[in-house]
Design a protein around this motif. Structure first.
Motif, mmCIF file in Angstrom:
data_model
loop_
_atom_site.group_PDB
_atom_site.id
_atom_site.type_symbol
_atom_site.label_atom_id
_atom_site.label_comp_id
_atom_site.label_asym_id
_atom_site.label_seq_id
_atom_site.Cartn_x
_atom_site.Cartn_y
_atom_site.Cartn_z
ATOM 1 N N SER A 1 -1.629 -28.160 -5.679
ATOM 2 C CA SER A 1 -2.233 -29.201 -4.623
ATOM 3 C C SER A 1 -3.958 -29.238 -4.984
ATOM 4 C CB SER A 1 -2.781 -28.065 -3.485
ATOM 5 O OG SER A 1 -1.873 -27.497 -2.463
ATOM 6 N N LEU A 2 -4.218 -28.334 -6.227
ATOM 7 C CA LEU A 2 -5.259 -28.438 -6.934
ATOM 8 C C LEU A 2 -4.723 -30.146 -7.629
ATOM 9 C CD1 LEU A 2 -6.535 -26.404 -8.826
ATOM 10 C CD2 LEU A 2 -7.921 -27.530 -6.911
ATOM 11 N N ARG A 3 -3.630 -29.947 -8.649
ATOM 12 C CA ARG A 3 -2.838 -31.208 -9.138
ATOM 13 C C ARG A 3 -3.179 -32.619 -8.511
ATOM 14 N NH1 ARG A 3 2.008 -34.594 -10.296
ATOM 15 N NH2 ARG A 3 2.299 -33.549 -8.558
ATOM 16 N N ARG A 4 -2.805 -32.691 -6.940
ATOM 17 C CA ARG A 4 -2.898 -33.871 -5.907
ATOM 18 C C ARG A 4 -3.801 -34.062 -5.181
ATOM 19 N NH1 ARG A 4 2.778 -33.207 -1.654
ATOM 20 N NH2 ARG A 4 3.846 -32.342 -4.006
ATOM 21 N N LEU A 5 -4.660 -32.786 -5.147
ATOM 22 C CA LEU A 5 -6.399 -33.246 -5.055
ATOM 23 C C LEU A 5 -7.321 -34.304 -6.174
ATOM 24 C CD1 LEU A 5 -7.223 -30.417 -2.803
ATOM 25 C CD2 LEU A 5 -6.867 -32.768 -2.164
ATOM 26 N N ARG A 6 -6.822 -34.689 -7.309
ATOM 27 C CA ARG A 6 -7.364 -34.636 -8.581
ATOM 28 C C ARG A 6 -8.039 -35.874 -8.982
ATOM 29 N NH1 ARG A 6 -7.353 -33.051 -15.131
ATOM 30 N NH2 ARG A 6 -9.027 -34.383 -15.748
ATOM 31 N N PRO A 7 -6.979 -36.620 -8.558
ATOM 32 C CA PRO A 7 -6.805 -37.672 -7.931
ATOM 33 C C PRO A 7 -8.775 -39.031 -6.940
ATOM 34 C CG PRO A 7 -5.062 -37.892 -8.061
ATOM 35 C CD PRO A 7 -5.435 -36.210 -7.770
ATOM 36 N N ALA A 8 -8.610 -37.629 -5.950
ATOM 37 C CA ALA A 8 -9.936 -38.112 -5.023
ATOM 38 C C ALA A 8 -11.338 -37.261 -5.477
ATOM 39 C CB ALA A 8 -10.008 -36.526 -4.104
ATOM 40 N N VAL A 9 -11.280 -36.419 -6.591
ATOM 41 C CA VAL A 9 -12.131 -36.315 -7.359
ATOM 42 C C VAL A 9 -12.239 -37.492 -8.655
ATOM 43 C CG1 VAL A 9 -13.846 -34.278 -8.809
ATOM 44 C CG2 VAL A 9 -12.223 -33.879 -6.642
ATOM 45 N N ASP A 10 -12.010 -37.749 -8.838
ATOM 46 C CA ASP A 10 -12.095 -38.638 -10.440
ATOM 47 C C ASP A 10 -11.911 -40.199 -10.359
ATOM 48 O OD1 ASP A 10 -10.865 -36.807 -12.211
ATOM 49 O OD2 ASP A 10 -8.937 -37.004 -12.173
ATOM 50 N N TYR A 11 -11.917 -40.426 -8.495
ATOM 51 C CA TYR A 11 -12.486 -42.000 -8.681
ATOM 52 C C TYR A 11 -12.864 -42.409 -6.993
ATOM 53 C CZ TYR A 11 -7.976 -42.271 -11.838
ATOM 54 O OH TYR A 11 -7.089 -41.836 -13.309
ATOM 55 N N LEU A 12 -12.886 -41.198 -6.083
ATOM 56 C CA LEU A 12 -13.136 -41.506 -5.108
ATOM 57 C C LEU A 12 -14.587 -41.013 -4.240
ATOM 58 C CD1 LEU A 12 -9.636 -41.987 -3.117
ATOM 59 C CD2 LEU A 12 -11.175 -44.053 -4.864
ATOM 60 N N LEU A 13 -14.769 -39.688 -4.751
ATOM 61 C CA LEU A 13 -15.604 -38.808 -3.850
ATOM 62 C C LEU A 13 -16.882 -39.234 -4.082
ATOM 63 C CD1 LEU A 13 -14.783 -35.059 -3.891
ATOM 64 C CD2 LEU A 13 -14.080 -36.831 -2.355
ATOM 65 N N HIS A 14 -17.566 -39.635 -5.876
ATOM 66 C CA HIS A 14 -18.831 -40.568 -6.012
ATOM 67 C C HIS A 14 -19.012 -41.804 -5.084
ATOM 68 C CE1 HIS A 14 -15.552 -42.433 -8.472
ATOM 69 N NE2 HIS A 14 -17.082 -43.290 -9.284
ATOM 70 N N LEU A 15 -18.198 -42.485 -4.551
ATOM 71 C CA LEU A 15 -18.373 -43.821 -4.434
ATOM 72 C C LEU A 15 -18.996 -43.657 -2.557
ATOM 73 C CD1 LEU A 15 -15.160 -45.389 -5.292
ATOM 74 C CD2 LEU A 15 -17.632 -45.795 -6.878
ATOM 75 N N TRP A 16 -18.748 -42.926 -2.524
ATOM 76 C CA TRP A 16 -19.693 -43.000 -0.971
ATOM 77 C C TRP A 16 -20.554 -42.968 -1.082
ATOM 78 C CZ3 TRP A 16 -17.020 -43.000 3.765
ATOM 79 C CH2 TRP A 16 -18.123 -42.710 5.134
ATOM 80 N N LEU A 17 -21.245 -44.283 -0.679
ATOM 81 C CA LEU A 17 -23.352 -44.219 -0.223
ATOM 82 C C LEU A 17 -23.095 -45.330 1.196
ATOM 83 C CD1 LEU A 17 -25.755 -43.636 -1.429
ATOM 84 C CD2 LEU A 17 -25.441 -45.502 -3.145
ATOM 85 N N PRO A 18 -22.803 -45.488 2.066
ATOM 86 C CA PRO A 18 -22.756 -46.360 3.238
ATOM 87 C C PRO A 18 -24.313 -46.732 3.566
ATOM 88 C CG PRO A 18 -23.073 -43.954 4.066
ATOM 89 C CD PRO A 18 -22.731 -43.312 2.661
#
Length: 309
Positions: A242-259
């Motif tokens: 599960s962590l292996r599949r979740l890692r791309p979200a952490v690496d590429y996407l989570l820091h982009l949220w700024l509405p």
């Protein structure tokens, strides 16, 4: 009215700000907008695309045609996300005589409507999920801008093999109105979203386009991370998988949220209404915290395994 296509920049390392600016340099001699804070952002200059076609008004007894130019552009956010946008303002004209193209090129981003129709009919026709094959297709023009950027991504770099995310399309209609009405945002299916906004005449159209792009970006982020969490099958798969599949979200996407970062005060007011109705940020926080909880469990498990007994 317009359409925004949003997707992951083709499978390479994140683009630097300077490299992203080169990718979206679509018009020779025109400057690229580049921002480094609060997050990296590069936007192409807009270029006009000529159109002459039916507008898809849902009234078969009447023929309504549009002639003019659509403004097309592309942007890269955070070195990871590419957007293609196409938009235009519809203006009714009297008579049916077609003007020389120089007349339309002198009014970039304006489509003149030939034929009797009401603004509400135009808005309904463009916002409809299913449209006539020969009707004006701003989505195709937006997709072309995104494809040009994607095709210019250089080979090489580390491939993001584990991250494959579909594009989303946000189709937006803005009606000029003296009567205040809340914006309406609907998720039609896995890819198509519909946004309907009523705005006063004094609100700059480009600010409304910027709001639509910002909303499209954050809807895509939410959709993408939700899909990653779903595929991680938390609780069904072993924690390591599960962590292996979740890692791309952490690496590429989570820091982009700024509405609410584009479009100034009009966009901020529209965001407040959309948030109350669609609760995008609350959904994001739930997903983000779920991922963080799994990372914390993984750290505890790793620490327990490394501690001698």
């Amino acid at each position: 009215m317009g359409e925004v296509h949003t997707g992951l920049l083709r499978g390479r390392d994140p683009m630097s700000a300077s490299a992203a600016a080169l990718l979206v340099d679509l018009v020779a001699g025109e400057p690229v907008l580049r921002l480094d804070r609060p997050r990296a952002y590069a936007r192409s200059p807009e270029r006009p695309v000529g159109v002459d076609c039916p507008l898809g008004v849902p009234a078969p007894a009447r023929q309504v045609r549009g002639i003019g130019t659509v403004l097309q552009g592309a942007a890269i956010t955070g070195g990871h996300v590419v957007q293609g946008t196409a938009w235009a303002t519809l203006v009714p004209v009297t008579g049916s005589a077609r003007q020389p193209w120089s007349h339309y090129l002198a009014r970039p981003g304006v489509i003149e409507t030939v034929g009797r129709c009401r603004p509400a009919e135009l808005a309904a026709g463009f916002a409809a999920a299913e449209r006539a094959p020969n009707a004006l297709d701003l989505g195709e023009i937006a997709a072309r801008a995104s494809d040009v950027v994607q095709s210019a991504v250089p080979d090489g770099g580390r491939s993001r093999d584990r991250l494959r995310l579909p594009r989303t399309r946000l189709r937006f209609v803005v009606e000029r109105s003296e009567t205040a009405a809340p914006p309406r945002f609907d998720v039609h299916d896995d890819q198509l979203r519909l946004l309907h906004v009523h705005a006063a005449d004094d609100v700059d159209a480009r600010l409304l386009v910027a709001f639509a792009e910002d909303l499209a970006l954050h809807d895509w982020l939410l959709t993408s991370v939700d899909g990653i969490v779903d595929r991680a099958a938390i609780g069904a798969l072993p924690l390591d998988e599960s962590l292996r599949r979740l890692r791309p979200a952490v690496d590429y996407l989570l820091h982009l949220w700024l509405p609410g970062g584009r479009g100034g005060e009009p966009a901020e007011r529209l965001w407040e209404v959309v948030e109350r109705r669609a609760a995008l940020t609350r959904q994001w926080v739930l997903l983000r915290d779920r991922i963080r909880d799994q990372l914390a469990l993984g750290a505890v498990a790793a620490l327990s395994a490394a501690t001698p007994r």
